[in-house]
Motif scaffolding. Structure first.
Motif, PDB file in Angstrom:
ATOM      1  N   TYR A 171       1.987 -15.309  -2.648  1.00  0.00           N
ATOM      2  CA  TYR A 171       2.937 -15.206  -3.644  1.00  0.00           C
ATOM      3  C   TYR A 171       2.510 -16.621  -4.408  1.00  0.00           C
TER       4      TYR A 171
ATOM      5  N   THR B 133      -0.238  -9.050 -16.678  1.00  0.00           N
ATOM      6  CA  THR B 133      -0.777  -8.556 -15.755  1.00  0.00           C
ATOM      7  C   THR B 133      -0.641  -9.844 -14.726  1.00  0.00           C
ATOM      8  N   LEU B 134      -0.897 -11.077 -14.843  1.00  0.00           N
ATOM      9  CA  LEU B 134      -0.602 -11.982 -13.793  1.00  0.00           C
ATOM     10  C   LEU B 134       0.892 -12.104 -13.382  1.00  0.00           C
ATOM     11  N   ARG B 135       1.825 -11.864 -14.265  1.00  0.00           N
ATOM     12  CA  ARG B 135       3.191 -11.668 -14.121  1.00  0.00           C
ATOM     13  C   ARG B 135       3.375 -10.703 -13.065  1.00  0.00           C
ATOM     14  N   ASN B 136       2.759  -9.797 -13.341  1.00  0.00           N
ATOM     15  CA  ASN B 136       3.172  -8.498 -12.444  1.00  0.00           C
ATOM     16  C   ASN B 136       2.459  -8.597 -11.146  1.00  0.00           C
ATOM     17  N   ARG B 137       1.427  -9.435 -10.818  1.00  0.00           N
ATOM     18  CA  ARG B 137       0.950  -9.702  -9.753  1.00  0.00           C
ATOM     19  C   ARG B 137       1.753 -10.781  -9.022  1.00  0.00           C
ATOM     20  N   TYR B 138       2.266 -11.767  -9.619  1.00  0.00           N
ATOM     21  CA  TYR B 138       3.264 -12.529  -8.781  1.00  0.00           C
ATOM     22  C   TYR B 138       4.407 -11.984  -8.324  1.00  0.00           C
ATOM     23  N   LYS B 139       5.062 -10.853  -9.232  1.00  0.00           N
ATOM     24  CA  LYS B 139       6.092 -10.193  -8.688  1.00  0.00           C
ATOM     25  C   LYS B 139       6.008  -9.355  -7.394  1.00  0.00           C
ATOM     26  N   ASN B 140       4.562  -8.743  -7.599  1.00  0.00           N
ATOM     27  CA  ASN B 140       4.159  -7.875  -6.728  1.00  0.00           C
ATOM     28  C   ASN B 140       4.096  -8.585  -5.295  1.00  0.00           C
ATOM     29  N   ALA B 141       3.630  -9.890  -5.450  1.00  0.00           N
ATOM     30  CA  ALA B 141       3.211 -10.802  -4.210  1.00  0.00           C
ATOM     31  C   ALA B 141       4.652 -10.957  -3.742  1.00  0.00           C
TER      32      ALA B 141
ATOM     33  N   SER C 189      -0.613 -16.353  -6.595  1.00  0.00           N
ATOM     34  CA  SER C 189      -0.259 -15.596  -7.803  1.00  0.00           C
ATOM     35  C   SER C 189       0.427 -16.454  -8.681  1.00  0.00           C
TER      36      SER C 189
ATOM     37  N   TYR D 261      -0.837 -17.492 -12.644  1.00  0.00           N
ATOM     38  CA  TYR D 261      -0.092 -17.167 -13.748  1.00  0.00           C
ATOM     39  C   TYR D 261       0.340 -18.448 -14.668  1.00  0.00           C
TER      40      TYR D 261
END
Length: 200
Positions: free
Chosen positions: A153, A31-39, A156, A160
């Motif tokens: 970013y 979840t955290l990895r996907n958040r920074y990718k989205n950021a 996030s 992560y």
């Protein structure tokens, strides 16, 4: 009940608890990895907008700054290098090499834009040009959006990286090879400033 059966139930219960814990930690890291990718995707959107504005800005300035060809070409070269570095970083946000290359390319672009705007001050007709005023206003707005997106970013990435480094998440992160993500930061203090855009 026999002692062996009780022992087996305790062992099975412990295994289930450990498995549930590992699943929870793994899902938290994903979840955290996907958040920074989205950021980073939000940064990418703003950088693309910036890259799209720059050729229009150069074309507008070209008509007035006929003797400043070297500066205009430097802006386009820096823009293309930053766009290329941005594409590589977007393919793998958090990759240390890609993020450092992007930060360097963005810093170089900001520097050349600063030189362009400094030269533009010497051309009163260019300063008064409505298209130039509008483009510089849009560029300033985009620079602000890039700054906000970069902060989101980095926040996030920090969440992560913290999750993957603290115990016991670090065990799950190590087993499933969750690598650290790189912050998007510019090392040169002059490059941290958005180009000053003012034609008033």
């Amino acid at each position: 009940m026999s002692a062996v059966l009780i022992f087996l139930l305790i062992v099975v219960g412990a295994i289930v608890l450990v498995a549930l814990f590992a699943i929870g930690e793994y899902n938290g890291l994903v979840t955290l990895r996907n958040r920074y990718k989205n950021a980073f995707a939000q940064i990418d959107v703003q950088l693309k907008r910036r890259y799209d504005l720059i050729p229009n800005l150069v074309e507008t300035a070209k008509g007035y700054m006929k003797h400043e060809r070297e500066t205009l070409e430097a802006v386009i070269t820096a823009r293309n290098a930053a766009q290329s570095a941005g594409s590589k970083a977007a393919a793998n946000p958090g990759d240390p090499d890609a993020m450092k290359a992007l930060a360097g390319a963005e810093g170089a672009l900001t520097g050349t834009l600063g030189r362009l705007f400094a030269l533009a001050e010497a051309y009163p007709d260019l300063k008064a040009n409505q298209n130039m005023l509008q483009l510089s206003e849009e560029l300033t707005s985009t620079e602000n959006k890039v700054s906000f997106a970069r902060q989101a970013y980095n926040d996030s990435v920090m969440a992560y990286n913290t999750k993957r480094e603290v115990f016991p998440s670090n065990i799950v992160a190590g087993v499933f090879q969750f690598t650290p993500a790189e912050l998007f930061q510019i090392d040169n203090p002059e490059e941290k400033q958005a180009p000053k855009v003012s034609f008033s």
